[in-house]
Design a protein around this motif. Structure first.
Motif, short mmCIF file in Angstrom:
data_model
loop_
_atom_site.label_atom_id
_atom_site.label_comp_id
_atom_site.label_asym_id
_atom_site.label_seq_id
_atom_site.Cartn_x
_atom_site.Cartn_y
_atom_site.Cartn_z
N ARG A 239 -35.92 4.63 -22.56
CA ARG A 239 -35.02 4.60 -21.40
C ARG A 239 -33.89 3.58 -21.60
N LYS A 240 -34.18 2.51 -22.30
CA LYS A 240 -33.17 1.48 -22.59
C LYS A 240 -32.06 2.07 -23.46
N LYS A 241 -32.45 2.86 -24.46
CA LYS A 241 -31.46 3.50 -25.35
C LYS A 241 -30.63 4.53 -24.59
N ILE A 242 -31.27 5.24 -23.67
CA ILE A 242 -30.55 6.23 -22.86
C ILE A 242 -29.52 5.53 -21.98
N ALA A 243 -29.92 4.43 -21.37
CA ALA A 243 -28.99 3.68 -20.51
C ALA A 243 -27.76 3.23 -21.30
N ALA A 244 -27.97 2.83 -22.55
CA ALA A 244 -26.86 2.35 -23.39
C ALA A 244 -25.79 3.42 -23.60
N GLU A 245 -26.17 4.67 -23.51
CA GLU A 245 -25.21 5.75 -23.66
C GLU A 245 -24.14 5.73 -22.56
N PHE A 246 -24.45 5.08 -21.44
CA PHE A 246 -23.59 5.15 -20.26
C PHE A 246 -22.94 3.81 -19.91
N PHE A 247 -22.97 2.86 -20.83
CA PHE A 247 -22.41 1.54 -20.54
C PHE A 247 -20.92 1.58 -20.23
N GLU A 248 -20.20 2.58 -20.77
CA GLU A 248 -18.75 2.66 -20.56
C GLU A 248 -18.37 3.82 -19.63
N TRP A 249 -19.33 4.37 -18.92
CA TRP A 249 -19.10 5.52 -18.04
C TRP A 249 -18.28 5.12 -16.81
N GLY A 250 -17.42 6.02 -16.38
CA GLY A 250 -16.74 5.80 -15.10
C GLY A 250 -15.26 6.12 -15.10
N ILE A 251 -14.70 6.21 -13.92
CA ILE A 251 -13.27 6.45 -13.72
C ILE A 251 -12.59 5.11 -13.48
N PRO A 252 -11.61 4.72 -14.29
CA PRO A 252 -10.94 3.43 -14.10
C PRO A 252 -10.38 3.28 -12.69
N THR A 253 -10.35 2.06 -12.23
CA THR A 253 -9.92 1.76 -10.86
C THR A 253 -8.54 2.33 -10.54
N ALA A 254 -7.57 2.12 -11.42
CA ALA A 254 -6.21 2.59 -11.16
C ALA A 254 -6.15 4.11 -11.07
N THR A 255 -6.95 4.80 -11.88
CA THR A 255 -6.98 6.26 -11.84
C THR A 255 -7.58 6.76 -10.53
N SER A 256 -8.68 6.15 -10.12
CA SER A 256 -9.32 6.54 -8.87
C SER A 256 -8.41 6.24 -7.68
N LEU A 257 -7.67 5.14 -7.77
CA LEU A 257 -6.71 4.79 -6.73
C LEU A 257 -5.60 5.84 -6.65
N LYS A 258 -5.17 6.33 -7.80
CA LYS A 258 -4.15 7.38 -7.84
C LYS A 258 -4.68 8.66 -7.17
N TYR A 259 -5.94 9.02 -7.46
CA TYR A 259 -6.55 10.19 -6.83
C TYR A 259 -6.55 10.03 -5.30
N ALA A 260 -6.92 8.85 -4.85
CA ALA A 260 -7.03 8.60 -3.41
C ALA A 260 -5.67 8.72 -2.72
N ASN A 261 -4.63 8.27 -3.38
CA ASN A 261 -3.29 8.32 -2.80
C ASN A 261 -2.78 9.75 -2.65
N GLN A 262 -3.40 10.68 -3.35
CA GLN A 262 -2.97 12.08 -3.28
C GLN A 262 -3.59 12.82 -2.11
N VAL A 263 -4.49 12.17 -1.38
CA VAL A 263 -5.14 12.78 -0.21
C VAL A 263 -4.52 12.17 1.04
N ASP A 264 -3.82 12.97 1.80
CA ASP A 264 -3.11 12.50 2.99
C ASP A 264 -4.07 11.90 4.02
N GLY A 265 -3.65 10.77 4.57
CA GLY A 265 -4.40 10.16 5.66
C GLY A 265 -5.59 9.33 5.24
N MET A 266 -5.80 9.18 3.94
CA MET A 266 -6.95 8.40 3.48
C MET A 266 -6.62 6.92 3.49
N LYS A 267 -7.52 6.12 4.04
CA LYS A 267 -7.41 4.67 4.02
C LYS A 267 -8.21 4.16 2.82
N ILE A 268 -7.59 3.27 2.02
CA ILE A 268 -8.15 2.98 0.70
C ILE A 268 -8.43 1.50 0.50
#
Length: 345
Positions: A239-268
């Motif tokens: 399980r430790k080796k499996i977890a290591a596969e995902f150490f860099e997983w995720g959507i960068p903050t700036a990218t996610s912020l860009k997605y949020a700005n594209q949805v009208d009326g969303m408070k971020i």
């Protein structure tokens, strides 16, 4: 026994952030790709710049939130108290750690309720995991807890990857959207949907908006990797080796912020690797209503206590004011989400 395990888990999480290198190594927030466009002729009186905003029916001195850290474990009691004292003094918003321990052991509610006693005038946000929702929506237990804590809003954190890697995590994510719909129908307080550090996708943000929830915390990748934190807790070698596969997983903050700005009326709320005043300022300029900080504030508190944390919050505020002045913005309305003052390079 279950409540003891949960409290121990929260204690281990805090210890990992403080004692181990659990940051992303190859994934960055994306905020480093942006630069402010300097205005050498701002025509602004710096001393008249006002960074205060209205948030959850409270006026705070700047759009800054200390995001969720400590749960109900005894070691978190001093942390909660110190965070409350600093947040009240500096008039910024404060998020509490997961209230899951209270659901298992009502006696630990005192570790949460003390926050409102020490911070009577600021917004306080309670926090619960999405996978725990279905078990607490029946009856009035959740509402009573929030009332006793004195919370102004409830954050619901989405953390499927963390749960899947956690030795004792929940793995049934079916029905969560329906639970959120029900929560939205019965909850008298505002609801904030947040990630824990892996970011929110455009699709998830749109689905949240469709439910009728208008506040999100993108909690993007680039700061603390909760895959690494859980990886350090795992004892099973496979399980430790499996977890290591995902150490860099995720959507960068700036990218996610860009997605949020594209949805009208969303408070971020923008969090995830916001560890400097300039990154905080960039997140507001890129459209966030508030910036959120957790791990870096936790480390500063551990090293330098209340005084160090107070000083850092002042640095964030001054950095925001200087960024506003040197981009020619006299108020946050001009500054927030203004594409004329910041560029990607």
């Amino acid at each position: 026994m279950k409540s003891v395990n949960i409290k121990n888990r929260k204690k281990e999480h805090l210890s990992s952030i403080l004692d181990n290198d659990v940051n992303y190594l190859e994934t960055f927030t994306g905020l480093e790709k942006y630069r402010f466009i300097h205005n050498g002729l701002p025509e602004i009186n710096f001393n008249k710049i006002d960074t205060s905003i209205k948030f959850l029916d409270h006026t705070i001195s700047q759009p800054l939130l200390i995001t969720s850290m400590s749960g109900g474990e005894s070691n978190g009691d001093k942390l909660n108290k110190d965070l409350a004292v600093v947040a009240e003094k500096e008039k910024i918003a404060l998020g509490l750690g997961s209230i899951r321990p209270v659901l298992e052991d009502s006696s630990v509610i005192k570790n949460y309720a003390i926050v409102r006693e020490l911070a009577p005038t600021i917004p306080i946000i309670a926090n619960i995991g999405a996978v725990q929702l279905q078990g607490v929506l029946r009856g009035k237990k959740l509402s009573n807890i929030l009332k006793n804590i004195g919370a102004d809003a409830l954050a619901v954190h989405l953390n499927p990857l963390q749960e899947l890697l956690q030795p004792e995590g929940d793995s049934n994510f079916s029905g969560i959207s329906k639970a959120l719909e029900l929560l939205h129908d019965i909850m008298p307080l505002p609801i904030i949907i947040k990630e824990v550090g892996f970011g929110l996708s455009a699709d998830v943000i749109k689905r949240v908006k469709k439910i009728g929830i208008n506040w999100i915390d993108v909690a993007g990748a680039g700061g603390t990797s909760w895959a690494k934190i859980e990886g350090k807790r795992i004892t099973n070698p496979l399980r430790k080796k499996i977890a290591a596969e995902f150490f860099e997983w995720g959507i960068p903050t700036a990218t996610s912020l860009k997605y949020a700005n594209q949805v009208d009326g969303m408070k971020i709320i923008a969090s995830g690797g916001i560890d400097t005043g300039l990154k905080y300022s960039k997140s507001i300029a890129l459209g966030a209503d508030l910036g959120g900080v957790a791990a870096s504030f936790l480390r500063i508190w551990k090293e330098n206590g209340v005084e160090g944390l107070t000083e850092t919050i002042k640095i964030y505020k001054e950095s925001l004011k200087i960024s506003m002045c040197c981009t020619g913005c006299s108020d946050l309305k001009q500054f927030r989400g203004n594409p004329k003052i910041i560029m990607e390079y």
